[in-house]
Design a protein around this motif. Structure first.
Motif, PDB file in Angstrom:
ATOM      1  N   TYR A  40     128.776  24.578  -8.394  1.00 53.25           N
ATOM      2  CA  TYR A  40     128.178  24.463  -9.734  1.00 53.25           C
ATOM      3  C   TYR A  40     129.195  24.828 -10.822  1.00 53.25           C
ATOM      4  N   GLU A  41     129.905  25.924 -10.595  1.00 54.94           N
ATOM      5  CA  GLU A  41     130.899  26.368 -11.588  1.00 54.94           C
ATOM      6  C   GLU A  41     132.050  25.372 -11.707  1.00 54.94           C
ATOM      7  N   LYS A  42     132.500  24.839 -10.582  1.00 60.76           N
ATOM      8  CA  LYS A  42     133.602  23.864 -10.605  1.00 60.76           C
ATOM      9  C   LYS A  42     133.159  22.584 -11.309  1.00 60.76           C
ATOM     10  N   LEU A  43     131.930  22.143 -11.054  1.00 66.22           N
ATOM     11  CA  LEU A  43     131.408  20.944 -11.720  1.00 66.22           C
ATOM     12  C   LEU A  43     131.436  21.119 -13.234  1.00 66.22           C
ATOM     13  N   LEU A  44     130.900  22.248 -13.716  1.00 64.70           N
ATOM     14  CA  LEU A  44     130.822  22.467 -15.163  1.00 64.70           C
ATOM     15  C   LEU A  44     132.198  22.667 -15.786  1.00 64.70           C
ATOM     16  N   ASP A  45     133.125  23.202 -15.007  1.00 70.95           N
ATOM     17  CA  ASP A  45     134.493  23.374 -15.482  1.00 70.95           C
ATOM     18  C   ASP A  45     135.201  22.011 -15.564  1.00 70.95           C
ATOM     19  N   PHE A  46     135.010  21.199 -14.540  1.00 70.27           N
ATOM     20  CA  PHE A  46     135.686  19.905 -14.413  1.00 70.27           C
ATOM     21  C   PHE A  46     135.046  18.828 -15.297  1.00 70.27           C
ATOM     22  N   GLU A  53     120.988  15.730 -12.764  1.00 68.65           N
ATOM     23  CA  GLU A  53     120.946  15.237 -11.375  1.00 68.65           C
ATOM     24  C   GLU A  53     122.193  15.675 -10.607  1.00 68.65           C
ATOM     25  N   VAL A  54     123.364  15.516 -11.239  1.00 69.75           N
ATOM     26  CA  VAL A  54     124.611  15.917 -10.566  1.00 69.75           C
ATOM     27  C   VAL A  54     124.675  17.437 -10.434  1.00 69.75           C
ATOM     28  N   PHE A 108     113.942  10.849 -10.671  1.00 70.80           N
ATOM     29  CA  PHE A 108     114.931  11.932 -10.718  1.00 70.80           C
ATOM     30  C   PHE A 108     115.244  12.396  -9.287  1.00 70.80           C
ATOM     31  N   ILE A 109     114.202  12.604  -8.505  1.00 69.27           N
ATOM     32  CA  ILE A 109     114.364  13.079  -7.113  1.00 69.27           C
ATOM     33  C   ILE A 109     115.182  12.078  -6.295  1.00 69.27           C
ATOM     34  N   ASP A 110     114.857  10.786  -6.461  1.00 73.72           N
ATOM     35  CA  ASP A 110     115.589   9.744  -5.719  1.00 73.72           C
ATOM     36  C   ASP A 110     117.063   9.735  -6.085  1.00 73.72           C
ATOM     37  N   ARG A 111     117.348   9.962  -7.355  1.00 81.12           N
ATOM     38  CA  ARG A 111     118.743   9.966  -7.808  1.00 81.12           C
ATOM     39  C   ARG A 111     119.506  11.153  -7.213  1.00 81.12           C
ATOM     40  N   VAL A 112     118.874  12.320  -7.204  1.00 87.46           N
ATOM     41  CA  VAL A 112     119.513  13.510  -6.621  1.00 87.46           C
ATOM     42  C   VAL A 112     119.773  13.267  -5.127  1.00 87.46           C
ATOM     43  N   SER A 113     118.797  12.698  -4.427  1.00 87.88           N
ATOM     44  CA  SER A 113     118.965  12.400  -2.994  1.00 87.88           C
ATOM     45  C   SER A 113     120.117  11.422  -2.779  1.00 87.88           C
ATOM     46  N   PHE A 114     120.183  10.398  -3.618  1.00 85.88           N
ATOM     47  CA  PHE A 114     121.256   9.395  -3.568  1.00 85.88           C
ATOM     48  C   PHE A 114     122.616  10.088  -3.676  1.00 85.88           C
ATOM     49  N   LEU A 115     122.718  11.033  -4.603  1.00 84.14           N
ATOM     50  CA  LEU A 115     123.981  11.744  -4.815  1.00 84.14           C
ATOM     51  C   LEU A 115     124.311  12.660  -3.646  1.00 84.14           C
ATOM     52  N   ILE A 116     123.337  13.415  -3.171  1.00 77.41           N
ATOM     53  CA  ILE A 116     123.581  14.331  -2.050  1.00 77.41           C
ATOM     54  C   ILE A 116     124.008  13.547  -0.805  1.00 77.41           C
ATOM     55  N   GLU A 117     123.428  12.362  -0.639  1.00 76.64           N
ATOM     56  CA  GLU A 117     123.797  11.533   0.525  1.00 76.64           C
ATOM     57  C   GLU A 117     125.108  10.778   0.296  1.00 76.64           C
ATOM     58  N   LEU A 120     127.446   5.041  -2.192  1.00 73.48           N
ATOM     59  CA  LEU A 120     128.323   4.246  -3.073  1.00 73.48           C
ATOM     60  C   LEU A 120     129.516   5.038  -3.610  1.00 73.48           C
ATOM     61  N   LEU A 121     130.117   5.835  -2.731  1.00 72.60           N
ATOM     62  CA  LEU A 121     131.332   6.553  -3.114  1.00 72.60           C
ATOM     63  C   LEU A 121     132.377   5.539  -3.572  1.00 72.60           C
ATOM     64  N   LYS A 122     133.102   5.874  -4.602  1.00 76.83           N
ATOM     65  CA  LYS A 122     134.115   5.032  -5.255  1.00 76.83           C
ATOM     66  C   LYS A 122     133.478   3.968  -6.164  1.00 76.83           C
ATOM     67  N   LYS A 123     132.173   3.704  -6.015  1.00 79.42           N
ATOM     68  CA  LYS A 123     131.520   2.694  -6.859  1.00 79.42           C
ATOM     69  C   LYS A 123     130.588   3.329  -7.889  1.00 79.42           C
ATOM     70  N   ASP A 124     129.928   4.422  -7.506  1.00 86.45           N
ATOM     71  CA  ASP A 124     129.008   5.108  -8.417  1.00 86.45           C
ATOM     72  C   ASP A 124     129.749   6.294  -9.050  1.00 86.45           C
ATOM     73  N   GLU A 125     129.803   6.314 -10.379  1.00 90.05           N
ATOM     74  CA  GLU A 125     130.591   7.347 -11.077  1.00 90.05           C
ATOM     75  C   GLU A 125     130.141   8.766 -10.745  1.00 90.05           C
ATOM     76  N   GLU A 126     128.820   8.980 -10.654  1.00 88.86           N
ATOM     77  CA  GLU A 126     128.337  10.350 -10.397  1.00 88.86           C
ATOM     78  C   GLU A 126     128.533  10.750  -8.935  1.00 88.86           C
ATOM     79  N   THR A 127     128.416   9.810  -8.010  1.00 91.54           N
ATOM     80  CA  THR A 127     128.726  10.122  -6.606  1.00 91.54           C
ATOM     81  C   THR A 127     130.197  10.511  -6.510  1.00 91.54           C
ATOM     82  N   GLN A 128     131.059   9.771  -7.217  1.00 88.31           N
ATOM     83  CA  GLN A 128     132.487  10.073  -7.209  1.00 88.31           C
ATOM     84  C   GLN A 128     132.773  11.431  -7.838  1.00 88.31           C
TER      85      GLN A 128
END
Length: 193
Positions: A40-46, A53-54, A108-117, A120-128
């Protein structure tokens, strides 16, 4: 309390139950609570403008991981890959239950699940973005212990695999981490820098 604060506290409470601990500067922490905090801290720093969701996906990346130990799968590559795949689903499902109870929408829940799983790495900005943070946390906090467990060639392979998952922004951030002289030399050697 906002739904976000409620969900964050619930995730922390789950991770605080980890029977495994890690000592940092003479203080003992439940292992997955420490990992969640670092994420969490690294995300907010970066990336300070990360969506909720992220932010939740970062906090819940390893939620209750100790409930699915690596040893419960065959100790080979197939077992490892199956464990990793099952873990993603388990983390997503555990988080989805918390988010439902906190009143979040299905979207919202589906989006969080999508990210945790990590879809679409390299294609979805938030997954990346999430993957960059995972790699940065690994390099900053977990890389050094890894170096002492594996030989140089295996470590170079791990570095390359980690690097290849990251974006250019992630690479720039990774090179700012304060590594030991030996580890920085190993990283540069692996990357041909």
């Amino acid at each position: 309390m906002t739904p976000f604060q409620n969900a964050s506290q619930r995730i922390d409470a789950e991770n605080a139950q980890d029977p495994n601990s890690e000592i940092v500067q003479s203080k003992t922490y439940p292992k997955e609570l420490l990992y969640s905090t670092r994420m969490y801290e690294k995300l907010l720093d970066f990336f300070p403008n990360a969506s909720q969701e992220v932010q939740i996906a970062a906090k819940a990346q390893h939620i209750c991981r100790w409930k699915m130990p690596r040893e419960s799968y065959t100790m080979d590559r197939i077992g490892y890959l199956k464990w990793r795949e099952d873990l993603k689903k388990f983390h997503a499902k555990t988080t989805a239950t918390i988010l439902e109870e906190c009143g979040y929408s299905q979207e919202f829940i589906d989006r969080v699940s999508f990210l945790i799983e990590k879809k679409l790495l390299k294609k979805d900005e938030e997954t990346q973005l999430l993957e960059d943070v995972i790699c940065l946390v690994f390099l900053e906090h977990y890389f050094d212990p890894f170096v002492h467990k594996h030989d140089r060639e295996k470590m170079k392979n791990i570095i390359l695999k980690t690097w290849n998952k990251m974006s250019d922004n992630g690479h720039q951030e990774a090179l700012k981490i304060n590594y030991s002289a030996e580890n920085l030399e190993l990283i540069k050697e692996a990357l041909g820098l």
